[in-house]
Structure formats: C-alpha cells, structure tokens
Motif scaffolding. Structure first.
Motif, PDB file in Angstrom:
ATOM      1  N   PHE A  43      65.473  98.411  71.281  1.00 53.23           N
ATOM      2  CA  PHE A  43      64.347  98.245  70.365  1.00 53.23           C
ATOM      3  C   PHE A  43      63.801  99.586  69.874  1.00 53.23           C
ATOM      4  N   ARG A  44      63.418  99.603  68.609  1.00 51.25           N
ATOM      5  CA  ARG A  44      62.600 100.673  68.056  1.00 51.25           C
ATOM      6  C   ARG A  44      61.554 100.004  67.150  1.00 51.25           C
ATOM      7  N   ALA A  45      60.501 100.734  66.821  1.00 48.11           N
ATOM      8  CA  ALA A  45      59.419 100.139  66.037  1.00 48.11           C
ATOM      9  C   ALA A  45      58.895 101.114  64.994  1.00 48.11           C
ATOM     10  N   ALA A  46      58.377 100.547  63.911  1.00 47.42           N
ATOM     11  CA  ALA A  46      57.685 101.325  62.882  1.00 47.42           C
ATOM     12  C   ALA A  46      56.210 100.942  62.935  1.00 47.42           C
ATOM     13  N   ILE A  47      55.364 101.916  63.279  1.00 40.89           N
ATOM     14  CA  ILE A  47      53.916 101.695  63.365  1.00 40.89           C
ATOM     15  C   ILE A  47      53.239 102.617  62.363  1.00 40.89           C
ATOM     16  N   LYS A  48      52.501 102.035  61.445  1.00 42.06           N
ATOM     17  CA  LYS A  48      51.834 102.808  60.402  1.00 42.06           C
ATOM     18  C   LYS A  48      50.356 102.446  60.368  1.00 42.06           C
ATOM     19  N   ASP A  49      49.535 103.481  60.439  1.00 39.31           N
ATOM     20  CA  ASP A  49      48.079 103.292  60.420  1.00 39.31           C
ATOM     21  C   ASP A  49      47.633 102.308  61.500  1.00 39.31           C
ATOM     22  N   GLY A  50      48.263 102.398  62.667  1.00 43.38           N
ATOM     23  CA  GLY A  50      47.865 101.537  63.777  1.00 43.38           C
ATOM     24  C   GLY A  50      48.374 100.120  63.681  1.00 43.38           C
ATOM     25  N   LEU A  51      49.291  99.853  62.756  1.00 45.66           N
ATOM     26  CA  LEU A  51      49.806  98.498  62.566  1.00 45.66           C
ATOM     27  C   LEU A  51      51.312  98.477  62.800  1.00 45.66           C
ATOM     28  N   VAL A 105      55.958  96.704  74.608  1.00 49.02           N
ATOM     29  CA  VAL A 105      54.612  97.255  74.391  1.00 49.02           C
ATOM     30  C   VAL A 105      54.297  98.303  75.449  1.00 49.02           C
ATOM     31  N   ARG A 106      54.638  97.991  76.701  1.00 53.13           N
ATOM     32  CA  ARG A 106      54.330  98.914  77.803  1.00 53.13           C
ATOM     33  C   ARG A 106      55.154 100.199  77.729  1.00 53.13           C
ATOM     34  N   SER A 107      56.310 100.129  77.071  1.00 51.75           N
ATOM     35  CA  SER A 107      57.168 101.317  76.952  1.00 51.75           C
ATOM     36  C   SER A 107      56.897 102.078  75.654  1.00 51.75           C
ATOM     37  N   ASN A 108      55.755 101.799  75.044  1.00 50.23           N
ATOM     38  CA  ASN A 108      55.355 102.476  73.803  1.00 50.23           C
ATOM     39  C   ASN A 108      56.348 102.203  72.670  1.00 50.23           C
ATOM     40  N   TYR A 109      56.798 100.950  72.617  1.00 49.25           N
ATOM     41  CA  TYR A 109      57.608 100.435  71.507  1.00 49.25           C
ATOM     42  C   TYR A 109      58.955 101.152  71.368  1.00 49.25           C
ATOM     43  N   ARG A 110      59.517 101.515  72.497  1.00 50.32           N
ATOM     44  CA  ARG A 110      60.870 102.067  72.538  1.00 50.32           C
ATOM     45  C   ARG A 110      61.519 101.580  73.828  1.00 50.32           C
ATOM     46  N   LEU A 111      62.496 100.673  73.703  1.00 59.12           N
ATOM     47  CA  LEU A 111      63.038 100.011  74.883  1.00 59.12           C
ATOM     48  C   LEU A 111      64.535  99.776  74.695  1.00 59.12           C
ATOM     49  N   ILE A 137      50.772  93.829  62.741  1.00 58.01           N
ATOM     50  CA  ILE A 137      50.045  93.565  63.984  1.00 58.01           C
ATOM     51  C   ILE A 137      49.296  94.811  64.432  1.00 58.01           C
ATOM     52  N   ASP A 138      48.023  94.653  64.708  1.00 52.09           N
ATOM     53  CA  ASP A 138      47.180  95.750  65.182  1.00 52.09           C
ATOM     54  C   ASP A 138      47.580  96.101  66.616  1.00 52.09           C
ATOM     55  N   VAL A 139      48.127  97.306  66.825  1.00 60.38           N
ATOM     56  CA  VAL A 139      48.615  97.680  68.151  1.00 60.38           C
ATOM     57  C   VAL A 139      47.489  98.080  69.107  1.00 60.38           C
ATOM     58  N   SER A 140      46.244  98.081  68.611  1.00 59.55           N
ATOM     59  CA  SER A 140      45.112  98.382  69.496  1.00 59.55           C
ATOM     60  C   SER A 140      44.619  97.126  70.205  1.00 59.55           C
ATOM     61  N   LEU A 141      45.182  95.969  69.869  1.00 59.82           N
ATOM     62  CA  LEU A 141      44.782  94.722  70.513  1.00 59.82           C
ATOM     63  C   LEU A 141      45.262  94.696  71.957  1.00 59.82           C
ATOM     64  N   ALA A 142      44.747  93.734  72.710  1.00 67.23           N
ATOM     65  CA  ALA A 142      45.188  93.564  74.089  1.00 67.23           C
ATOM     66  C   ALA A 142      46.673  93.195  74.109  1.00 67.23           C
ATOM     67  N   GLU A 143      47.322  93.533  75.211  1.00 69.38           N
ATOM     68  CA  GLU A 143      48.763  93.320  75.327  1.00 69.38           C
ATOM     69  C   GLU A 143      49.162  91.874  75.039  1.00 69.38           C
ATOM     70  N   ASP A 144      48.469  90.918  75.668  1.00 66.77           N
ATOM     71  CA  ASP A 144      48.815  89.505  75.474  1.00 66.77           C
ATOM     72  C   ASP A 144      48.637  89.078  74.027  1.00 66.77           C
ATOM     73  N   GLU A 145      47.634  89.622  73.350  1.00 63.98           N
ATOM     74  CA  GLU A 145      47.395  89.267  71.949  1.00 63.98           C
ATOM     75  C   GLU A 145      48.518  89.806  71.068  1.00 63.98           C
ATOM     76  N   ILE A 146      48.984  91.012  71.357  1.00 65.51           N
ATOM     77  CA  ILE A 146      50.105  91.580  70.594  1.00 65.51           C
ATOM     78  C   ILE A 146      51.349  90.721  70.771  1.00 65.51           C
ATOM     79  N   VAL A 147      51.617  90.320  72.022  1.00 66.21           N
ATOM     80  CA  VAL A 147      52.784  89.479  72.291  1.00 66.21           C
ATOM     81  C   VAL A 147      52.676  88.164  71.530  1.00 66.21           C
TER      82      VAL A 147
END
Length: 390
Positions: free
Chosen positions: A235-243, A208-214, A146-156
C-alpha cells in the motif's frame, strides 16, 4: 443566463458544467454528459466534483465556487472521468446567478501545450510500464476524500463507506480477479472486489497505524464470480491538505503459496509423528559431524536428553576413529546389501554397546545425513550354545 443562451451552450462541442456554492455539479451540458458517459439527469441531484475532476482540480473548483466568480478568468484543470483518463483541459469560469458558476472547458491537444511532447511521452511510458506489468497494479480514488485527523475507527469506516472508484488498474489486475475481457475493471464497483470484512478492516487499520505505507498486508478479496481469494497487498497513499484522496499499490494471490505452506507443514508434522513412534534411534548429522536432530528413541536408548545430543559432535558419544567420515562413507555405500558400520555408543550411565549405523544423504544446499541405529545382538557364549543343544 437566458434560456436561449443555455440552449446554445447545451449543444456546442465544449465541456460545460455548473457548480453551486456547496461545490456540487448541479448541471452539465449534453456534450459533456455524452463524452463522459454520464446521464444528464444524474447531475440534477448533485454530482461530486471528484467524479469528473482530479482531486487537485476538484479542490480548486470547490474553493472557487465558495468564493464566487466576479469576472471570467481561465485556468488549467484535469478531467479524469473514465472516457477521459487524466486529460488536461483549459477551463474558464463564469458567474451564473441561477446556478453558481459555469465552468467551460476545452481539451488541450499536444500542440497546445508547450511541454506536451515531453509530458505526453512520460505519461505514455509510465502507462505502458504499468499496463505491461505482470503484477497486478491498482489505484482506489476517493470521490469523497477522508480526513486523516479523524479517529482510527472512523477512518476505517470511511474507507469502506465513502464513494470511491478504481483508477488506472492494469490488465494483470483484471486477470487476477477474473474480470471478463468485455468489461473494464476500472468501471466496476470497488466493493465488488474489495469487500468490507473484518480481515480487510484490520488491514486498513494497520495501514493507518503505519502512516499509510504498508507492505505484505494480507486481505481476503473477491473474484468477479464472487469466490474468495487470499491476497497480499503493498500500500501507498496520497494525502493532500490532510485528506486521503488516493490509495494505490500492487496485489498478489498468495492462496496457492499458503496452501503449499500448509501442505508442507502437515507433511512435516506427519513425518515428526512417524519418527517419534519409530523404536530405532534416528539422528540427523551435518557434513561436519554435528548432530542436528534426534528422535525420542535416541534419547531413551542412550539415556541422553536432547540437550546432551543436539549440537554435539557425533563422536561425543559414539566411539571410534573418524566416526563422521565412516558414517559419510556408509551413506555412499548405501546401495550395498550389507552397508553400514558398527560403532560403540556410550550411554549416559557409562555403559557401552555396539550399534549398527546405516546412513543416507539428504541432498540440498547444505548436505546432511540421516543415521538410523540398531543395537547389535550380543553373541551367546559357546558353552551356552552347547548346553542348549544337548
């Protein structure tokens, strides 16, 4: 590639798949399909690279397919299909005019890797730690990052709609969700246990609002039998190359805890109602003699507001020597039939009356005392008694 060669490659004990210029697996040989538990016909419609390869390997292969291969060369890849969880392989890419590029792979044994013993030991230790953990550990891998540069609702939306799967979930996770022992939790659909609901959408929005750490994020999941379960996630997240390629964390069933909290809250509300309706003044006193709580009857009986009672020493309006000590002693003597002590209470208007105080201790880290007061009846004058008796 000739049909004869294709038929030969279909039967050799090597992992072989073909990737078109769009980065999709369009075909795989029978050995790979069988070893990875994939129907060969499924590949004909195009299989996402992330369904077989790790996210980094998939990204590399996608670029390789887009650029094309001019001559054969080898490189490492990681295969993470269910039957080959995080398995390193050496791959060689060949150009295939009909199908894009062919990727021929062979699993690397521990002897083939120079750092394999140490690497294998570390992986084994981590796997054992997660597997033996009593807390439910989970990982969701997005086969469609998922492209994390998308709008919040689109990411959800995409968190719930993009293709994903469970990875490396431990036995505690399966037990928490009531998955039968005959089933592998990691092969079950993500949406079966983590449904698309308003509560869960809000949790992802908070993530998303907590920068993918919650931490301590509440969600309503479903057990294997379909019943709802209130859980709390870290929650934790792995984001690579903006994805966004992976989410992982731990889960706890907080339903019983919340029910217990509600029961205590209901009980406290009931007790408050009872105390509010009690006609006798009731106080809660600290070990040092300060008033911690008072019911409405105490305010009305002595004409003092809560602000004039709470936090004040009890001898602020109760007269006598060592008032707090006498009340504490009354709690010790509570088993006696006529326990208690008579003390004068000064009302807000300056008037004084004698009240009998009874006390009971409250056990706990901080000792407290419940004081119940009842006005003592005034003795009638002797002459009045004699007149009544005439």
């Amino acid at each position: 590639m000739s049909e004869e060669n294709a038929h030969f490659l279909n039967g050799v004990p090597l992992f072989i798949d073909w990737i078109d210029e769009k980065g999709r697996i369009v075909k795989m040989n029978a050995y790979e399909a069988r070893e990875l538990s994939i129907e060969p016909t499924d590949a004909d419609g195009g299989v996402a690279l992330e369904q077989i390869y790790s996210s980094e390997s998939a990204s590399f292969l996608r670029l390789l397919a887009a650029d094309g291969v001019q001559e054969a060369h080898s490189f490492p890849v990681w295969v993470n299909a269910s039957a080959y969880d995080e398995t390193p392989m050496v791959a060689t890419a060949f150009r295939d005019k009909e199908r894009g590029i062919a990727i021929v792979k062979q699993a690397l044994t521990s002897a083939a890797l120079g750092t394999a013993p140490e690497l294998a030991e570390r992986i084994e230790i981590l796997s054992q730690m997660i597997g033996a953990a009593t807390e439910a550990c989970w990982c969701i891998e997005f086969l469609e990052p998922i492209d994390v540069s998308l709008a919040e609702d689109e990411i959800v939306d995409r968190v719930f709609s993009n293709q994903s799967r469970w990875r490396a979930c431990n036995d505690a996770m399966a037990r928490l969700y009531g998955v039968p022992e005959s089933l592998d939790f990691n092969t079950q659909p993500v949406s079966r246990y983590f449904p698309d609901t308003n509560v869960n959408r809000q949790m992802i929005r908070d993530l998303v609002r907590s920068n993918y750490r919650l931490d301590h994020a509440a969600a309503i999941d479903r057990r294997h039998d379909g019943s709802e379960m209130l859980v709390e996630n870290d929650f934790r997240a792995a984001i690579k190359d903006g994805l966004l390629v992976r989410l992982w964390g731990t889960t706890r069933d907080i339903g019983p805890h919340r029910r217990r909290e509600q029961q205590l809250s209901d009980r406290a509300a009931t007790m408050l109602d009872i105390l509010s309706a009690t006609p006798d003044p009731i106080l809660v006193m600290s070990e040092e003699g300060k008033v911690l709580a008072a019911n409405p009857a105490a305010e009305s009986a002595w004409g003092r507001s809560a602000e004039q009672i709470l936090g004040k020493p009890v001898d602020h309006f109760v007269e006598g020597r060592d008032v707090a000590a006498r009340l504490r002693q009354a709690a010790v003597d509570g088993s006696e039939e006529d326990y208690g002590c008579d003390l004068a209470v000064t009302a807000a208007d300056g008037s004084k009356e004698i009240w009998r105080f009874r006390a009971a201790g409250i056990e706990g880290e901080i000792r407290r005392y419940v004081l119940t007061a009842r006005r003592k009846a005034r003795r009638r004058a002797r002459t009045a008694v004699m007149e009544d008796g005439r």
